[in-house]
Design a protein around this motif. Structure first.
Motif, PDB file in Angstrom:
ATOM      1  N   ASN A 140      62.824  85.362  79.182  1.00 14.58           N
ATOM      2  CA  ASN A 140      62.635  85.695  77.773  1.00 14.58           C
ATOM      3  C   ASN A 140      61.562  86.767  77.602  1.00 14.58           C
ATOM      4  O   ASN A 140      60.489  86.687  78.213  1.00 14.58           O
ATOM      5  CB  ASN A 140      62.248  84.418  77.017  1.00 14.58           C
ATOM      6  CG  ASN A 140      62.022  84.661  75.538  1.00 14.58           C
ATOM      7  OD1 ASN A 140      60.939  85.067  75.143  1.00 14.58           O
ATOM      8  ND2 ASN A 140      63.039  84.408  74.725  1.00 14.58           N
ATOM      9  N   SER A 141      61.815  87.764  76.775  1.00 11.52           N
ATOM     10  CA  SER A 141      60.890  88.890  76.609  1.00 11.52           C
ATOM     11  C   SER A 141      59.538  88.457  76.052  1.00 11.52           C
ATOM     12  O   SER A 141      58.489  88.994  76.442  1.00 11.52           O
ATOM     13  CB  SER A 141      61.512  89.960  75.708  1.00 11.52           C
ATOM     14  OG  SER A 141      61.802  89.437  74.427  1.00 11.52           O
ATOM     15  N   VAL A 200      57.864  77.253  72.115  1.00 12.25           N
ATOM     16  CA  VAL A 200      59.086  77.323  72.928  1.00 12.25           C
ATOM     17  C   VAL A 200      59.657  75.947  73.263  1.00 12.25           C
ATOM     18  O   VAL A 200      60.810  75.823  73.691  1.00 12.25           O
ATOM     19  CB  VAL A 200      58.834  78.113  74.235  1.00 12.25           C
ATOM     20  CG1 VAL A 200      58.415  79.526  73.923  1.00 12.25           C
ATOM     21  CG2 VAL A 200      57.789  77.415  75.119  1.00 12.25           C
ATOM     22  N   LEU A 258      64.064  80.602  79.831  1.00 10.36           N
ATOM     23  CA  LEU A 258      62.775  80.994  79.256  1.00 10.36           C
ATOM     24  C   LEU A 258      62.044  81.978  80.159  1.00 10.36           C
ATOM     25  O   LEU A 258      61.377  82.896  79.675  1.00 10.36           O
ATOM     26  CB  LEU A 258      61.898  79.760  79.008  1.00 10.36           C
ATOM     27  CG  LEU A 258      60.517  80.058  78.384  1.00 10.36           C
ATOM     28  CD1 LEU A 258      60.665  80.738  77.022  1.00 10.36           C
ATOM     29  CD2 LEU A 258      59.692  78.787  78.257  1.00 10.36           C
TER      30      LEU A 258
END
Length: 273
Positions: free
Chosen positions: A87-88, A132, A84
Motif C-alpha cells: 500500500n502506498s 489500517v 498492506l
C-alpha cells in the motif's frame, strides 16, 4: 517421521526444489529445515545460500542515508497482510520513519523519540494501526557509519535493502549506487575471502566432498575437483571477486579500480524478508 505439507511447502519456497525431493530431504533430516537444505545440496541441487534475512513474514523494508552520506539505516515494519505491505500510504509511513531513523543509533531510542504531534514514534505506529486495522511492528533497525555510505532499496517490492560503507568520500554517486545495487542483486557472503566464516567454508567443503566422492575418479582428480569447486564458491560469493552485475567482463574490484584505485569497501549490510 511424518512431515506436514506446511513444512514441505516452506522448504520448497526456500529452495525451489520439487515437492517429493523436499519431502525426502525433510524425512532424512527429521524435519530440520537447515539440515534438509544441506541434504539437497549434497545431492547436487543448486540452492542459494541464505545470509542476512529477516523472518518477518509480511511487511516492507527501506534503506536511507543522511545528507552528507556519513551514515545509513535499514528499517522494516511488519504487518499482517501482503496487501498492506504494498500500500502506498504504508510505504509512505515507512519512508518518513526511515528518514527520522537516521538521527538515532538504536531501535529503542528511535521508538521512544517524539515526532510532530506524536509523543513517540511508537505512538505514531500505534495510531496508524488504528487506521489500517492491522498489527504493525518495527522489526528491523540497522545502522552503519563510514566515511561514505550509500544505500539501495529494491523498490519493486521493498523486500530487500542494502547499505555499503566506503573508506573515503566518493565523488561519483552513481558508482557508489551501482555497488549498492550489485550487493542487493548478487547477495555476497563477505567482502573478501578472509571474512567468510570458517564454519560456512567447512560446511561447503563437506557438501562438495560428498558430491565428489560419488564420482568414479581417482583420488588426485577428486582432490583437484574439490579445490576447484571451493575456489569457485569463494569467487562467486565474495563481493570484490564477483562479476560486476552491469559489466560482467570485470569484477567488482576492477570496477572500483576503474574509478578510484585507493577506494575500499569497509562494510556492507544487506537484509531481505
Amino acid at each position: 517421521m511424518k512431515i506436514s505439507i506446511k513444512e514441505i511447502n516452506k522448504l520448497r519456497k526456500i529452495t525451489g526444489i520439487g515437492i517429493m525431493d523436499c519431502k525426502k530431504a525433510l524425512i532424512h533430516s527429521n524435519g530440520n529445515i537447515d539440515k534438509a537444505i544441506r541434504v539437497l545440496r549434497k545431492k547436487g541441487e543448486k540452492i542459494a545460500i541464505n545470509r542476512s534475512f529477516s523472518k518477518m513474514k509480511d511487511g516492507a523494508i527501506i534503506s536511507s542515508v543522511n545528507f552528507n552520506y556519513s551514515c545509513g539505516t535499514i528499517i522494516g515494519i511488519s504487518c499482517e497482510t501482503d496487501f498492506l505491505s504494498k500500500n502506498s500510504e504504508f510505504l509512505s509511513l515507512l519512508s518518513i520513519l526511515s528518514k527520522q531513523s537516521l538521527l538515532f543509533n538504536n531501535k529503542t531510542d528511535f521508538l521512544s523519540s517524539s515526532y510532530n504531534e506524536y509523543g513517540s514514534i511508537q505512538e505514531m505506529i500505534v495510531n496508524y494501526m488504528g487506521i489500517v486495522g492491522e498489527k504493525l511492528e518495527l522489526k528491523i533497525f540497522e545502522k552503519i557509519d563510514s566515511p561514505f555510505v550509500m544505500n539501495y532499496t529494491h523498490n519493486t517490492n521493498n523486500k530487500i535493502a542494502t547499505l555499503v560503507g566506503f573508506s573515503k568520500k566518493v565523488n561519483n554517486i552513481s558508482m557508489a549506487k551501482d555497488i549498492a545495487m550489485h550487493i542487493t542483486a548478487m547477495n555476497p557472503i563477505a567482502i573478501h575471502e578472509k571474512e567468510i566464516p570458517h564454519s560456512l567454508i567447512n560446511e561447503e567443503i563437506e557438501i562438495i566432498e560428498d558430491q565428489v566422492q560419488k564420482k568414479n575418479k581417482s583420488d588426485s582428480i577428486k582432490k583437484n575437483i574439490i579445490q576447484g569447486k571451493i575456489k569457485k564458491f569463494i569467487l562467486e560469493n565474495t563481493l570484490l571477486n564477483q562479476k560486476f552485475i552491469k559489466e560482467d567482463k570485470i569484477t567488482v574490484q576492477e570496477y572500483l579500480d576503474k574509478h578510484d584505485k585507493n577506494l575500499k569497501i569497509n562494510l556492507f549490510k544487506r537484509i531481505s524478508i
